[in-house]
Structure formats: C-alpha cells, structure tokens
Design a protein around this motif. Sequence first.
Motif, PDB file in Angstrom:
ATOM      1  N   TYR A 290       1.085  -0.823   0.238  1.00 51.54           N
ATOM      2  CA  TYR A 290       0.342  -0.161  -0.018  1.00 51.54           C
ATOM      3  C   TYR A 290       0.606   1.180  -0.138  1.00 51.54           C
ATOM      4  O   TYR A 290       0.584   2.429  -1.290  1.00 51.54           O
ATOM      5  CB  TYR A 290      -0.552   0.108   1.689  1.00 51.54           C
ATOM      6  CG  TYR A 290      -1.998   1.282   1.227  1.00 51.54           C
ATOM      7  CD1 TYR A 290      -3.049   1.347   0.590  1.00 51.54           C
ATOM      8  CD2 TYR A 290      -1.860   1.987   2.270  1.00 51.54           C
ATOM      9  CE1 TYR A 290      -3.909   2.624   0.686  1.00 51.54           C
ATOM     10  CE2 TYR A 290      -2.196   3.319   1.791  1.00 51.54           C
ATOM     11  CZ  TYR A 290      -3.332   3.540   1.644  1.00 51.54           C
ATOM     12  OH  TYR A 290      -4.157   4.698   1.317  1.00 51.54           O
TER      13      TYR A 290
ATOM     14  N   THR B   5       0.985   4.572  -3.372  1.00 49.50           N
ATOM     15  CA  THR B   5      -0.049   5.535  -2.487  1.00 49.50           C
ATOM     16  C   THR B   5       1.523   6.659  -2.269  1.00 49.50           C
ATOM     17  O   THR B   5       0.851   7.241  -2.437  1.00 49.50           O
ATOM     18  CB  THR B   5      -0.890   5.286  -1.995  1.00 49.50           C
ATOM     19  OG1 THR B   5      -0.134   5.248  -0.300  1.00 49.50           O
ATOM     20  CG2 THR B   5      -1.913   4.229  -2.103  1.00 49.50           C
ATOM     21  N   SER B   6       2.658   6.332  -1.966  1.00 54.65           N
ATOM     22  CA  SER B   6       3.085   7.612  -1.217  1.00 54.65           C
ATOM     23  C   SER B   6       3.629   8.949  -2.510  1.00 54.65           C
ATOM     24  O   SER B   6       4.349   8.033  -3.495  1.00 54.65           O
ATOM     25  CB  SER B   6       4.580   6.972  -0.146  1.00 54.65           C
ATOM     26  OG  SER B   6       5.070   5.583  -0.938  1.00 54.65           O
TER      27      SER B   6
ATOM     28  N   LEU C  69       0.964   5.876   6.813  1.00 58.95           N
ATOM     29  CA  LEU C  69       0.392   7.358   6.895  1.00 58.95           C
ATOM     30  C   LEU C  69       0.555   8.721   7.445  1.00 58.95           C
ATOM     31  O   LEU C  69       0.387   9.757   6.932  1.00 58.95           O
ATOM     32  CB  LEU C  69      -0.844   7.197   7.728  1.00 58.95           C
ATOM     33  CG  LEU C  69      -1.335   5.626   7.047  1.00 58.95           C
ATOM     34  CD1 LEU C  69      -2.857   5.165   7.958  1.00 58.95           C
ATOM     35  CD2 LEU C  69      -2.140   5.426   5.651  1.00 58.95           C
TER      36      LEU C  69
ATOM     37  N   TRP D 151      -7.404  10.303  -4.758  1.00 59.04           N
ATOM     38  CA  TRP D 151      -8.389   9.377  -4.005  1.00 59.04           C
ATOM     39  C   TRP D 151      -8.956   8.215  -4.435  1.00 59.04           C
ATOM     40  O   TRP D 151      -8.812   7.044  -3.301  1.00 59.04           O
ATOM     41  CB  TRP D 151      -9.876   9.993  -3.209  1.00 59.04           C
ATOM     42  CG  TRP D 151     -10.656  10.692  -3.988  1.00 59.04           C
ATOM     43  CD1 TRP D 151     -10.251  12.020  -4.935  1.00 59.04           C
ATOM     44  CD2 TRP D 151     -11.863  10.328  -4.999  1.00 59.04           C
ATOM     45  NE1 TRP D 151     -10.917  11.881  -6.255  1.00 59.04           N
ATOM     46  CE2 TRP D 151     -11.919  10.567  -5.515  1.00 59.04           C
ATOM     47  CE3 TRP D 151     -12.054   8.802  -4.511  1.00 59.04           C
ATOM     48  CZ2 TRP D 151     -13.319  10.237  -6.682  1.00 59.04           C
ATOM     49  CZ3 TRP D 151     -13.186   8.567  -5.274  1.00 59.04           C
ATOM     50  CH2 TRP D 151     -13.976   9.446  -6.188  1.00 59.04           C
TER      51      TRP D 151
ATOM     52  N   ARG E  24      -7.172   6.152  -6.546  1.00 58.31           N
ATOM     53  CA  ARG E  24      -6.078   5.641  -6.709  1.00 58.31           C
ATOM     54  C   ARG E  24      -5.514   4.677  -5.220  1.00 58.31           C
ATOM     55  O   ARG E  24      -5.438   3.241  -4.864  1.00 58.31           O
ATOM     56  CB  ARG E  24      -4.569   6.503  -6.538  1.00 58.31           C
ATOM     57  CG  ARG E  24      -3.750   5.390  -6.174  1.00 58.31           C
ATOM     58  CD  ARG E  24      -2.783   6.345  -6.937  1.00 58.31           C
ATOM     59  NE  ARG E  24      -2.054   7.134  -7.540  1.00 58.31           N
ATOM     60  CZ  ARG E  24      -1.181   7.782  -8.036  1.00 58.31           C
ATOM     61  NH1 ARG E  24      -0.364   8.139  -7.222  1.00 58.31           N
ATOM     62  NH2 ARG E  24      -1.436   9.460  -8.717  1.00 58.31           N
ATOM     63  N   LYS E  25      -6.081   5.687  -4.026  1.00 57.04           N
ATOM     64  CA  LYS E  25      -5.759   5.200  -2.258  1.00 57.04           C
ATOM     65  C   LYS E  25      -6.956   3.846  -2.885  1.00 57.04           C
ATOM     66  O   LYS E  25      -6.140   3.152  -1.562  1.00 57.04           O
ATOM     67  CB  LYS E  25      -5.908   5.913  -1.591  1.00 57.04           C
ATOM     68  CG  LYS E  25      -4.770   6.896  -1.568  1.00 57.04           C
ATOM     69  CD  LYS E  25      -5.347   8.019  -0.247  1.00 57.04           C
ATOM     70  CE  LYS E  25      -3.349   8.450  -0.589  1.00 57.04           C
ATOM     71  NZ  LYS E  25      -3.378  10.141   0.812  1.00 57.04           N
TER      72      LYS E  25
ATOM     73  N   THR F 297      -6.217   0.930  -4.458  1.00 59.46           N
ATOM     74  CA  THR F 297      -5.073   0.826  -3.736  1.00 59.46           C
ATOM     75  C   THR F 297      -5.024  -0.270  -2.790  1.00 59.46           C
ATOM     76  O   THR F 297      -5.158  -1.575  -2.383  1.00 59.46           O
ATOM     77  CB  THR F 297      -3.602   1.383  -3.731  1.00 59.46           C
ATOM     78  OG1 THR F 297      -3.711   1.842  -4.644  1.00 59.46           O
ATOM     79  CG2 THR F 297      -2.599   0.576  -3.204  1.00 59.46           C
ATOM     80  N   ALA F 298      -5.732   0.302  -1.913  1.00 63.33           N
ATOM     81  CA  ALA F 298      -6.665  -0.534   0.103  1.00 63.33           C
ATOM     82  C   ALA F 298      -7.250  -1.630  -1.019  1.00 63.33           C
ATOM     83  O   ALA F 298      -6.972  -2.354   0.042  1.00 63.33           O
ATOM     84  CB  ALA F 298      -7.182   0.795   0.251  1.00 63.33           C
TER      85      ALA F 298
END
Lengths: 101, 204
Positions: free
Chosen positions: A19, A23-24, B28, B94, B96-97, B100-101
């Motif tokens: 993840y 995402t980063s 995060l 968002w 993409r997030k 991916t999650a």
Amino acid sequence: MQLQYFLLAAAALFCIGVYGLVTSRNAVRVLMSIELMLNGVNLNLMAFSNYLDPAVIRGQVFTVFVISIAAAEAAVGLAILLSIYRNRNTVDMEQFNLLKW
Amino acid sequence: MNLAEGVQLVSFIILTVMMLGAALAVVLTPNIVYSAFLLGAVFSAMAGLYLLLNASFVAAAQILVYVGAINVLILFAIMLVNKREDFAPVKYAWTRKIVTAGVCGGLFLLLGTTIITTPWGINNTAAAGDEAIYILGEHFFTDFLLPFELVSVLLLMALIGAIVLARRDIIPDLIDVATGEDLKLPERPRELIPAGSVDADEVT
C-alpha cells in the motif's frame, strides 16, 4: 504459539508495504515501504525455519542473505534518489517521468 | 496453557501490535522524519519476533544491520534531500488510494485464507536454539558457500555503485589552496532537467 499467527503478521506487514509503495508521493517513503515488504518476507522465512525445519534452519540462512541484499538495495536506492534529487530538485514521485515517455 | 506459552503469546501480541501499528504509521504519517524513526520501531519489533522464533543471531543481525545501518542511512538521505514542498495535487488521487487499499486488503484476505486452510506439516523436533549460530556457520561454508561469496561481491558492487551515483563532480583546478579563503568546493555544473509536464509537451 502457532505458525499461522506469524504468517498472518507477515502477510499484514507485506500488504502495508505494498500500500505504501503505491500510494506515497515522497521517494524516501517508497524506499521505506520496500524495506517493510522485505521485512515481511523475512518474518515468513523465519517462521517456516522455526516450525517446519527446526533442526537444519535453512530459513535463517536465507534471512541473512535477504538482510544483506536489503542493505545493498537501500544504499544504491538512496544514491539514485540523491542523484535524481540533484537533477530534478524534487522528491515527488509524480514528477519522475524520465523513463516514462 | 502453561506459564511459558502464556508469556510467549503475550509478548507475541505486544510485538505484533507494535510492529503493525508502527508500519501503518510509517506509511500514513505526513511527516517523513517521524516515519523514519517509526521504521526503527518496526525493525526492533521484528528483532523481538525473531527472538521468539529461537533465532538470536538473526535478531542481533537485524538490530545491527537494519536499525544501525539502513535506518541511519534513510535518516541521512532525508537530511540531504529535506526540501519542504507541498506536492501538487493529482487528479483522482483518492481513487488511487481506495483502489490500492482494496487490492491490498484482497491480497491479505487471499494470503490469510491460504495460511489458515493449508495443513502445515509441523515438525516437532527440538529447535536448534543457541546451537543455531554453529549450524548457520556450517551452512555458510558448506552448502551455501557460493551464494555467500556472491553476496560479498554484490555488497562491494553496491558500495562502489552507490559512491559513483551519489558523487559530485568537483573541479580540483579551481581550488585555491594557498589562500584557503573559499571553502566551498567548485562543482561542475549539471544541467537541470525540467521537472513535471514540460517533457511531455516537448515530445508532443
């Protein structure tokens, strides 16, 4: 204590690493996520070594190899990051499109 | 469940919660320096888990190599490229997030069902324990000799490669040694490649 607990923890760590890798935006954090994934794999190898192969411990040998490869990877990756930062003056992953088109 | 198993279970739970929580925080937290220090916490918790798995040598190697070398290297890299910049927002970030999650959660579920349903052939012979270090050395110099030597060559290659990549081109002729006034090293100029969408415009 069971083998499954360790394997589940390793799988969770690997998924967190994937993840973060996707995402980063910061390139340093991408390298950290790669380290997290490598650690998940290491935990898997160690758990198998202790529960399925406790006398010959080949898993520990592989873990030592993975640790040394990870050290080499971190050094080269951070050097690439430094040189790309000098060229582009940013660490944003979205702007590294040298090999894209 | 006797006392030893209870202690093992409790320390496993503490270490796993610490490891997964710190790993989530690494991914995060907005501040990159905090996530570098939390990465050290992840590595330390991993070393504790290795101790629970009867591997004291690998736990020591984990502390030395990961916490002592890689984490410090990452901190140095952050220090060298520490540019406070607000990344330009990307369209559909968002999505993409969320995607991916979803993919990572699905991967975890898949791995979890595989782990739980597979009948593992647990080997009940006594673990090597503190003898592990002798067995490891024997492995390194008998059946894993070639990979062991290759790893040493690879480490040398990575060392040289990292130096070559990160080195700056200094012009030695321009340094005035006699006066010693200017302590800044003259650097050979490199042309900055414009970042962002400029390249795409040029191509099209």
